[in-house]
Design a protein around this motif. Structure first.
Motif, PDB file in Angstrom:
ATOM      1  N   THR A  18     -44.143  24.227 -41.264  1.00 41.89           N
ATOM      2  CA  THR A  18     -43.607  23.914 -42.773  1.00 41.89           C
ATOM      3  C   THR A  18     -43.813  22.547 -43.112  1.00 41.89           C
ATOM      4  O   THR A  18     -44.054  22.533 -44.310  1.00 41.89           O
ATOM      5  N   LEU A  21     -47.178  22.044 -44.524  1.00 38.22           N
ATOM      6  CA  LEU A  21     -47.210  23.071 -45.937  1.00 38.22           C
ATOM      7  C   LEU A  21     -46.776  22.222 -47.042  1.00 38.22           C
ATOM      8  O   LEU A  21     -47.265  22.300 -48.107  1.00 38.22           O
ATOM      9  N   GLU A  24     -49.192  19.124 -47.800  1.00 42.58           N
ATOM     10  CA  GLU A  24     -50.021  19.698 -48.431  1.00 42.58           C
ATOM     11  C   GLU A  24     -49.898  20.229 -49.767  1.00 42.58           C
ATOM     12  O   GLU A  24     -50.921  20.405 -50.574  1.00 42.58           O
ATOM     13  N   GLY A  25     -48.741  20.328 -50.284  1.00 40.05           N
ATOM     14  CA  GLY A  25     -48.173  20.573 -51.377  1.00 40.05           C
ATOM     15  C   GLY A  25     -48.370  22.323 -51.826  1.00 40.05           C
ATOM     16  O   GLY A  25     -48.173  22.863 -52.807  1.00 40.05           O
ATOM     17  N   TYR A  26     -48.399  23.155 -50.776  1.00 42.58           N
ATOM     18  CA  TYR A  26     -48.016  24.691 -50.988  1.00 42.58           C
ATOM     19  C   TYR A  26     -47.009  25.160 -50.955  1.00 42.58           C
ATOM     20  O   TYR A  26     -46.867  26.099 -51.846  1.00 42.58           O
ATOM     21  N   ILE A  27     -45.838  24.372 -50.516  1.00 43.71           N
ATOM     22  CA  ILE A  27     -44.666  24.741 -50.837  1.00 43.71           C
ATOM     23  C   ILE A  27     -43.668  23.442 -50.964  1.00 43.71           C
ATOM     24  O   ILE A  27     -44.284  22.420 -50.597  1.00 43.71           O
TER      25      ILE A  27
END
Length: 60
Positions: A18, A21, A24-27
């Motif tokens: 998590t 993520l 990396e800017g996904y959430i």
């Protein structure tokens, strides 16, 4: 990064996946507002509720 659960109020630490993520800017960290224990309880209760509707007598 400690996050406070909106259900039980306990602070929890997200897992490494998590955190990756988030990095990396996904959430976004603001979307993480429930701990794993409360999430699991919600999933179980929603499953049980749907199961009770499937067992209902259609004539009633």
């Amino acid at each position: 990064m400690n996050i406070r659960c909106r259900q039980c109020g306990v602070y929890f630490f997200p897992c490494d996946e998590t955190l990756d993520l988030i990095a990396e800017g996904y959430i976004f960290s603001t979307s993480l507002n429930i701990c794993d224990d409360c999430w699991n309880l919600q999933q179980i209760s929603e499953f049980d509720l749907s199961e009770s509707y499937l067992d209902a007598d259609p004539v009633l």
